[in-house]
Design a protein around this motif. Structure first.
Motif, PDB file in Angstrom:
ATOM      1  N   HIS A  35     -59.070  42.115 -39.116  1.00 37.52           N
ATOM      2  CA  HIS A  35     -60.524  41.990 -38.959  1.00 37.52           C
ATOM      3  C   HIS A  35     -61.138  43.013 -38.013  1.00 37.52           C
ATOM      4  O   HIS A  35     -62.358  43.217 -38.049  1.00 37.52           O
ATOM      5  N   ARG A  36     -60.325  43.648 -37.138  1.00 36.86           N
ATOM      6  CA  ARG A  36     -60.823  44.621 -36.173  1.00 36.86           C
ATOM      7  C   ARG A  36     -62.044  44.096 -35.411  1.00 36.86           C
ATOM      8  O   ARG A  36     -63.123  44.714 -35.414  1.00 36.86           O
ATOM      9  N   PRO A  37     -61.933  42.965 -34.728  1.00 38.52           N
ATOM     10  CA  PRO A  37     -63.074  42.426 -33.981  1.00 38.52           C
ATOM     11  C   PRO A  37     -63.383  43.291 -32.762  1.00 38.52           C
ATOM     12  O   PRO A  37     -62.562  44.106 -32.326  1.00 38.52           O
ATOM     13  N   ASP A  38     -64.568  43.114 -32.214  1.00 41.08           N
ATOM     14  CA  ASP A  38     -64.927  43.818 -30.981  1.00 41.08           C
ATOM     15  C   ASP A  38     -64.187  43.233 -29.785  1.00 41.08           C
ATOM     16  O   ASP A  38     -63.838  43.949 -28.844  1.00 41.08           O
ATOM     17  N   VAL A  39     -63.963  41.912 -29.818  1.00 39.68           N
ATOM     18  CA  VAL A  39     -63.347  41.212 -28.691  1.00 39.68           C
ATOM     19  C   VAL A  39     -62.349  40.190 -29.209  1.00 39.68           C
ATOM     20  O   VAL A  39     -62.612  39.507 -30.202  1.00 39.68           O
ATOM     21  N   VAL A  40     -61.208  40.084 -28.529  1.00 39.88           N
ATOM     22  CA  VAL A  40     -60.218  39.050 -28.819  1.00 39.88           C
ATOM     23  C   VAL A  40     -60.046  38.194 -27.561  1.00 39.88           C
ATOM     24  O   VAL A  40     -59.850  38.730 -26.464  1.00 39.88           O
ATOM     25  N   LEU A  41     -60.137  36.884 -27.710  1.00 41.88           N
ATOM     26  CA  LEU A  41     -59.886  35.945 -26.612  1.00 41.88           C
ATOM     27  C   LEU A  41     -58.456  35.433 -26.717  1.00 41.88           C
ATOM     28  O   LEU A  41     -58.051  34.946 -27.774  1.00 41.88           O
ATOM     29  N   LEU A  42     -57.696  35.529 -25.639  1.00 41.64           N
ATOM     30  CA  LEU A  42     -56.311  35.075 -25.611  1.00 41.64           C
ATOM     31  C   LEU A  42     -56.084  34.151 -24.421  1.00 41.64           C
ATOM     32  O   LEU A  42     -56.743  34.291 -23.389  1.00 41.64           O
ATOM     33  N   ASP A  43     -55.136  33.239 -24.563  1.00 45.04           N
ATOM     34  CA  ASP A  43     -54.717  32.390 -23.452  1.00 45.04           C
ATOM     35  C   ASP A  43     -53.413  32.928 -22.891  1.00 45.04           C
ATOM     36  O   ASP A  43     -52.711  33.695 -23.551  1.00 45.04           O
ATOM     37  N   ILE A  44     -53.070  32.551 -21.662  1.00 40.49           N
ATOM     38  CA  ILE A  44     -51.799  32.979 -21.086  1.00 40.49           C
ATOM     39  C   ILE A  44     -50.649  32.383 -21.883  1.00 40.49           C
ATOM     40  O   ILE A  44     -49.731  33.087 -22.310  1.00 40.49           O
ATOM     41  N   GLN A  45     -50.685  31.069 -22.075  1.00 42.89           N
ATOM     42  CA  GLN A  45     -49.637  30.385 -22.823  1.00 42.89           C
ATOM     43  C   GLN A  45     -50.116  30.109 -24.238  1.00 42.89           C
ATOM     44  O   GLN A  45     -51.081  29.380 -24.443  1.00 42.89           O
ATOM     45  N   MET A  46     -49.429  30.742 -25.196  1.00 37.94           N
ATOM     46  CA  MET A  46     -49.731  30.542 -26.607  1.00 37.94           C
ATOM     47  C   MET A  46     -48.410  30.411 -27.353  1.00 37.94           C
ATOM     48  O   MET A  46     -47.421  31.048 -26.980  1.00 37.94           O
ATOM     49  N   PRO A  47     -48.369  29.596 -28.410  1.00 39.89           N
ATOM     50  CA  PRO A  47     -47.134  29.496 -29.180  1.00 39.89           C
ATOM     51  C   PRO A  47     -46.813  30.815 -29.872  1.00 39.89           C
ATOM     52  O   PRO A  47     -47.691  31.623 -30.138  1.00 39.89           O
ATOM     53  N   GLY A  48     -45.538  31.021 -30.158  1.00 43.04           N
ATOM     54  CA  GLY A  48     -45.133  32.194 -30.917  1.00 43.04           C
ATOM     55  C   GLY A  48     -45.016  33.440 -30.072  1.00 43.04           C
ATOM     56  O   GLY A  48     -43.999  34.124 -30.074  1.00 43.04           O
ATOM     57  N   MET A  49     -46.056  33.778 -29.334  1.00 42.70           N
ATOM     58  CA  MET A  49     -46.074  34.928 -28.426  1.00 42.70           C
ATOM     59  C   MET A  49     -47.102  34.656 -27.350  1.00 42.70           C
ATOM     60  O   MET A  49     -48.234  34.281 -27.651  1.00 42.70           O
ATOM     61  N   ASP A  50     -46.720  34.809 -26.081  1.00 42.65           N
ATOM     62  CA  ASP A  50     -47.664  34.509 -25.016  1.00 42.65           C
ATOM     63  C   ASP A  50     -48.806  35.518 -25.000  1.00 42.65           C
ATOM     64  O   ASP A  50     -48.680  36.642 -25.517  1.00 42.65           O
ATOM     65  N   GLY A  51     -49.918  35.119 -24.411  1.00 43.85           N
ATOM     66  CA  GLY A  51     -51.115  35.947 -24.440  1.00 43.85           C
ATOM     67  C   GLY A  51     -50.971  37.262 -23.713  1.00 43.85           C
ATOM     68  O   GLY A  51     -51.578  38.263 -24.104  1.00 43.85           O
ATOM     69  N   LEU A  52     -50.170  37.313 -22.640  1.00 44.11           N
ATOM     70  CA  LEU A  52     -49.985  38.550 -21.909  1.00 44.11           C
ATOM     71  C   LEU A  52     -49.271  39.595 -22.767  1.00 44.11           C
ATOM     72  O   LEU A  52     -49.649  40.763 -22.799  1.00 44.11           O
ATOM     73  N   THR A  53     -48.229  39.154 -23.474  1.00 44.80           N
ATOM     74  CA  THR A  53     -47.521  40.061 -24.376  1.00 44.80           C
ATOM     75  C   THR A  53     -48.436  40.501 -25.510  1.00 44.80           C
ATOM     76  O   THR A  53     -48.462  41.674 -25.892  1.00 44.80           O
ATOM     77  N   ALA A  54     -49.206  39.560 -26.050  1.00 43.96           N
ATOM     78  CA  ALA A  54     -50.128  39.885 -27.141  1.00 43.96           C
ATOM     79  C   ALA A  54     -51.184  40.884 -26.670  1.00 43.96           C
ATOM     80  O   ALA A  54     -51.555  41.802 -27.407  1.00 43.96           O
ATOM     81  N   ALA A  55     -51.662  40.729 -25.428  1.00 45.09           N
ATOM     82  CA  ALA A  55     -52.666  41.658 -24.894  1.00 45.09           C
ATOM     83  C   ALA A  55     -52.103  43.070 -24.806  1.00 45.09           C
ATOM     84  O   ALA A  55     -52.771  44.050 -25.159  1.00 45.09           O
ATOM     85  N   ALA A  56     -50.858  43.184 -24.335  1.00 48.81           N
ATOM     86  CA  ALA A  56     -50.225  44.499 -24.232  1.00 48.81           C
ATOM     87  C   ALA A  56     -50.042  45.128 -25.608  1.00 48.81           C
ATOM     88  O   ALA A  56     -50.269  46.329 -25.795  1.00 48.81           O
ATOM     89  N   ARG A  57     -49.657  44.321 -26.578  1.00 52.15           N
ATOM     90  CA  ARG A  57     -49.472  44.832 -27.940  1.00 52.15           C
ATOM     91  C   ARG A  57     -50.806  45.273 -28.534  1.00 52.15           C
ATOM     92  O   ARG A  57     -50.881  46.309 -29.210  1.00 52.15           O
ATOM     93  N   LEU A  58     -51.847  44.494 -28.289  1.00 54.54           N
ATOM     94  CA  LEU A  58     -53.172  44.860 -28.804  1.00 54.54           C
ATOM     95  C   LEU A  58     -53.630  46.182 -28.209  1.00 54.54           C
ATOM     96  O   LEU A  58     -54.233  47.010 -28.899  1.00 54.54           O
ATOM     97  N   ARG A  59     -53.380  46.385 -26.921  1.00 55.81           N
ATOM     98  CA  ARG A  59     -53.780  47.629 -26.287  1.00 55.81           C
ATOM     99  C   ARG A  59     -53.058  48.813 -26.921  1.00 55.81           C
ATOM    100  O   ARG A  59     -53.629  49.888 -27.089  1.00 55.81           O
ATOM    101  N   GLN A  60     -51.809  48.625 -27.311  1.00 55.74           N
ATOM    102  CA  GLN A  60     -51.034  49.703 -27.933  1.00 55.74           C
ATOM    103  C   GLN A  60     -51.454  49.954 -29.375  1.00 55.74           C
ATOM    104  O   GLN A  60     -51.555  51.107 -29.812  1.00 55.74           O
ATOM    105  N   GLU A  61     -51.713  48.866 -30.111  1.00 50.46           N
ATOM    106  CA  GLU A  61     -51.931  48.985 -31.556  1.00 50.46           C
ATOM    107  C   GLU A  61     -53.393  49.050 -31.958  1.00 50.46           C
ATOM    108  O   GLU A  61     -53.724  49.598 -33.008  1.00 50.46           O
ATOM    109  N   SER A  62     -54.277  48.465 -31.163  1.00 48.82           N
ATOM    110  CA  SER A  62     -55.695  48.383 -31.533  1.00 48.82           C
ATOM    111  C   SER A  62     -56.536  48.760 -30.320  1.00 48.82           C
ATOM    112  O   SER A  62     -57.166  47.907 -29.681  1.00 48.82           O
TER     113      SER A  62
END
Length: 206
Positions: A35-62
């Motif tokens: 979807h390429r949103p302008d903003v993504v909201l993440l929590d610290i603890q999330m199932p599957g992948m924690d929000g901190l890891t997801a934030a780092a991946r988003l910064r690299q990929e998007s």
């Protein structure tokens, strides 16, 4: 229930559209790519992948997607890691709901945002340690890049910097990327700290 509350707050602003919801961190990455949103909201603890890891991946990929951490976990180590990993904002679920809208608007416009409670913890932590980040030399920056950096230190969005310096927003984005690369910083917060340490003043107008 928490997600329903977030949706209710965001629905107050007619300029904010929620394009999708994710049930876990991995799904959030997939949907952000789709979807390429302008903003993504993440929590610290999330199932599957924690929000901190997801934030780092988003910064690299998007790189064009703004990331806000919205969580109950406001410990300094979480705030520091989130900002180091590329989050553009950090909010607590206990904050005033208006802070969520303020944060989404600011990050969506290309800026950064810490709720007052989080900002207070960041400032207290910096004062306690007396050293926040290693002092960086600005000698490698061009004059225009210094002006853009000063705008970042003032908390301006890319659009506001463009207006103040009479540039197109795309040019400002390119300068911001160059500033990050030359200073070795990961986000606008670290860039602002480098600017303050160097004594840069914001441009005269926005």
């Amino acid at each position: 229930m928490v997600r329903a509350g977030v949706l209710a707050v965001l629905a107050r602003d007619p300029q904010v559209d929620v394009v999708t919801e994710a049930g876990d961190g991995r799904e959030a990455l997939v949907l952000a790519r789709l979807h390429r949103p302008d903003v993504v909201l993440l929590d610290i603890q999330m199932p599957g992948m924690d929000g901190l890891t997801a934030a780092a991946r988003l910064r690299q990929e998007s790189a064009g997607v703004g990331v806000i951490m919205l969580t109950t976990f406001g410990q300094n180590e979480y705030i520091t890691r989130a900002l180091e990993d590329g989050a553009d904002g950090f909010l607590l679920k206990a904050d005033d709901p208006r802070e969520l809208l303020n944060g989404v608007r600011a990050v969506g416009a290309g800026g950064a945002y810490l709720s007052p409670r989080v900002a207070g913890r960041v400032v207290a932590g910096l004062r306690a340690r007396r050293v926040a980040y290693p002092r960086r030399s600005l000698e490698g920056l061009t004059e225009r890049e210094r002006e853009v950096l000063a705008g970042l230190a003032a908390g301006w969005s890319n659009a506001e910097i463009a207006g103040g310096l009479h540039l197109v927003e795309g040019t400002v984005k390119a300068h911001v990327s160059a500033v990050f690369s030359k200073l070795g910083v990961r986000n606008r917060v670290e860039a602002a700290i480098a600017a303050y340490e160097a004594g840069l003043r914001p441009p005269r107008c926005a």
